[in-house]
Design a protein around this motif. Sequence first.
Motif, short mmCIF file in Angstrom:
data_model
loop_
_atom_site.label_atom_id
_atom_site.label_comp_id
_atom_site.label_asym_id
_atom_site.label_seq_id
_atom_site.Cartn_x
_atom_site.Cartn_y
_atom_site.Cartn_z
N PRO A 12 -12.15 -5.39 32.92
CA PRO A 12 -12.85 -6.91 32.87
C PRO A 12 -12.67 -7.76 34.06
CG PRO A 12 -10.73 -6.48 31.80
CD PRO A 12 -10.71 -5.28 32.50
N ASN A 13 -13.42 -8.64 34.11
CA ASN A 13 -13.20 -10.02 34.96
C ASN A 13 -12.38 -11.06 34.06
OD1 ASN A 13 -14.69 -8.31 37.00
ND2 ASN A 13 -16.46 -9.65 36.22
N THR A 14 -11.60 -11.62 35.00
CA THR A 14 -10.71 -12.89 34.44
C THR A 14 -11.40 -13.94 34.40
OG1 THR A 14 -9.24 -13.13 36.40
CG2 THR A 14 -8.36 -11.29 34.77
N ASN A 15 -12.82 -14.01 34.36
CA ASN A 15 -13.52 -15.17 34.54
C ASN A 15 -14.30 -15.46 33.18
OD1 ASN A 15 -15.17 -13.09 35.31
ND2 ASN A 15 -16.70 -14.68 36.29
N ASP B 181 -9.60 -16.44 26.97
CA ASP B 181 -10.43 -15.77 27.44
C ASP B 181 -11.95 -16.59 27.47
OD1 ASP B 181 -10.33 -14.91 24.93
OD2 ASP B 181 -11.23 -12.79 25.44
N HIS B 182 -11.91 -17.28 26.08
CA HIS B 182 -13.22 -17.84 25.95
C HIS B 182 -13.23 -19.19 26.87
CE1 HIS B 182 -14.96 -15.57 22.67
NE2 HIS B 182 -13.75 -14.94 22.49
N LEU B 183 -12.27 -19.95 26.82
CA LEU B 183 -11.95 -21.17 27.65
C LEU B 183 -12.39 -20.88 28.84
CD1 LEU B 183 -11.16 -24.12 27.42
CD2 LEU B 183 -8.92 -23.42 28.03
N VAL C 216 -6.33 -15.77 29.89
CA VAL C 216 -7.21 -14.67 29.68
C VAL C 216 -6.52 -13.47 29.24
CG1 VAL C 216 -8.91 -13.12 30.95
CG2 VAL C 216 -8.81 -15.61 31.52
N TYR C 217 -5.48 -13.01 29.94
CA TYR C 217 -4.68 -11.83 29.38
C TYR C 217 -4.37 -12.12 27.88
CZ TYR C 217 -4.43 -10.94 34.45
OH TYR C 217 -4.70 -10.43 35.83
N LYS C 218 -3.91 -13.05 27.73
CA LYS C 218 -3.64 -13.11 26.21
C LYS C 218 -4.83 -12.80 25.22
CE LYS C 218 -1.28 -15.96 22.73
NZ LYS C 218 -0.51 -17.30 22.64
N GLY C 219 -5.89 -13.43 25.65
CA GLY C 219 -7.12 -13.07 24.82
C GLY C 219 -7.58 -11.73 24.85
N THR D 75 -8.17 -8.94 21.67
CA THR D 75 -9.35 -8.26 21.40
C THR D 75 -9.18 -6.69 21.41
OG1 THR D 75 -10.82 -9.95 22.53
CG2 THR D 75 -11.90 -8.08 22.20
N TYR D 76 -8.32 -6.17 22.40
CA TYR D 76 -8.22 -4.71 22.59
C TYR D 76 -7.41 -4.32 21.53
CZ TYR D 76 -8.91 -4.72 27.69
OH TYR D 76 -9.64 -4.83 28.81
N LYS D 77 -6.50 -4.96 20.74
CA LYS D 77 -5.68 -4.82 19.78
C LYS D 77 -6.80 -4.54 18.38
CE LYS D 77 -1.89 -5.70 16.82
NZ LYS D 77 -0.40 -6.91 16.66
N ARG D 78 -7.56 -5.42 18.22
CA ARG D 78 -8.55 -5.43 17.04
C ARG D 78 -9.33 -4.11 17.10
NH1 ARG D 78 -12.00 -10.53 16.13
NH2 ARG D 78 -12.17 -9.86 14.11
N LEU D 79 -9.96 -3.82 18.51
CA LEU D 79 -10.58 -2.55 18.85
C LEU D 79 -10.04 -1.26 18.54
CD1 LEU D 79 -12.86 -4.21 21.75
CD2 LEU D 79 -13.54 -3.81 19.60
N GLY D 80 -8.39 -1.39 18.61
CA GLY D 80 -7.94 -0.07 18.93
C GLY D 80 -7.90 0.55 20.26
N ILE D 81 -8.00 -0.47 21.37
CA ILE D 81 -8.13 0.15 22.71
C ILE D 81 -6.78 0.01 23.44
CG2 ILE D 81 -9.16 -0.04 24.72
CD1 ILE D 81 -11.00 1.13 22.95
#
Length: 642
Positions: free
Chosen positions: A124-127, A192-194, A298-301, A305-311
């Motif tokens: 991912p990009n951190t932007n 990450d949304h902000l 961003v990393y926290k966001g 998301t990764y945790k929700r996806l099981g990635i």
Amino acid sequence: MSVVQSIRSAAAAAIKALYEQTIPAKDIAINTTKPEFEGEYTVLVFPFTKFSRLKPEETADQLGKYLVAHNPDLVTGYNVIKGFLNLQIAEQYWAQYLQQHFNNRNIGKKPSNGKKVMVEYSSPNTNKPLHLGHLRNNFLGYSIAEILKANGYEVIKANLVNDRGIHICKSMLAWQLFAHGDTPESTGIKGDHLVGDYYVKFETILKEQTEPIIARALENDFKDFQGTDLERIEKLVTLFHKPEIKADEEKLAKLNDEIKELSRKQTEIMQQAQIMLQQWEAGNHEVRHLWSTMNSWVYKGFDETYKRLGIDFDKMYYESETYLLGKDLVEEGLAKGVLFKKPDNSIWIDLTADGLDEKLLLRGNGTSVYMTQDLGTARLKYDDYQMEQSIYVVADEQNYHFKVLQLILKKLQEPCADGIFHLSYGMVELPHGRMKSREGTVVDADDLIDETIGAAAEQTANSGKLKDMAEDDLQQLYKMLGIGAMKFFLLRVDPKKRMVFDPKESIDLHGFTSVFVQYAHARIKSILREVAPDADKLEGYCHKGSLLPLEKELILLNEQYESVLEEALKEMSPSVIANYVFQLAQQFNSFYAEKVEGKYTYSVQDAETPEKQKLRTQIVMLTARTIAKSMKLLGIDVPERM
């Protein structure tokens, strides 16, 4: 040994005995027999006629007779259709296979082959937050890693985070100019949304500043440009006004894009972003502090998301830590004479002799480009793990980039070059069209997760079958169904193909979906709870009687799991697994639902005899296990109840 491997070995022995020719068993082509013909597996006989010196039909007949005579425990009959030998496999073979595998928790898993592979995905990009395109990437990379593991490879799942560069500076500059100190905590917006909101804000301002520059340029007012940019824009505008270009939509669109990109470079806000990038690379304390702060949001966001996806990942790489390695490689290449420097001090490689073009590797101001950091990362990854293969899961828009990357590494004589493999995949669109990050029209992964989980909850609630399930268990089920729906829908299509993701279609209980497969698994578990089988008592049971058609077909389809696993690896495509497990679920549903005169033909609970109940219990246990194994390779869990 699978039945196909057994047939190949037997056929190779037959060819040796009949025609005194030795051929590798793996070279013998075998397919499942077409439904309109009798038999389970078909041997392609045409290649053997050069040994037999007979017609294909005669060769097939000789081979069939030999196999029946010398392998009675495997082949009990055959028929010949032109150059195809259709074999009937002994029913006892299927019964023995069932006895040996119905309770095998490691079914299909290969022993270690001693080879190491890295699969790099997500990137991912951190932007900006993860979006729909990232979902296909994440699901594909994770699944390929699991398929490799099941085939005996040691796998390192890696994520290269694009945490530096001009695109990151865009978000940083926009936040600096317009945020007034906003943070995720002060706004209640996921980090990450902000940050992504300020990337869109930057592009909005950039567009406003670009439009008048384009307008002036098209009127031959080039005061915004200088140097090589001035020379280039004058040529482009001259071409733009030619009647033959105006009449060619494709050429006109390409010119428009070039003029737009050149004009974007001249804007005040883009030049500010470029200055910030140079400050970042120079180690400016204030810029680096802002960069570190915003990336942490961003990393926290991302982690949420990764945790929700099981990635998950075994190793994280960051471009901010690898781009300097890339610069070192570029300097080494320059010293060796592999690369060359232009008058503006930019460093390039000439690939025209290889049918490509010249490629920029380092800008004249000393800042790196994507290729610079990819060179450095490739070396670092190999130094860390010395893997035989490094798989990059990246969209097909980067096909040329990875072709160039591997070629440059070969010219630099880097040991990692030969192992580079670009797992290219097609872009994902929504029913209403393409997404564009710059315009803020991307669909966030978090929103899609919420939507599919919500659809799963609504569908499950409407069925009214789980009213007695605890609320926590229900929420876990909804998540399992929703996330599974997304993964299956995005993995069921061959990676090379572009696709349209439809959230509503993905959750259809009766469609080509994970929900259909998950429901079949839950139905089997319901049967097993009712029959309450004791696996220990079934371990020694091997059915001695005849098999009914769907009993045999369901065992046969389960037995093909190992071959499907090998094919999925060969094709580098989880879609092979998705199509197989869906077919298995369909076959079970046919087995479960078939009736004659109002009575279920293949009932487990009300089987005709105790022996048939044991047989069918073994069959459905094997089927449940194969479904669960297959879905796990796709990163999808299956429920006990639905």
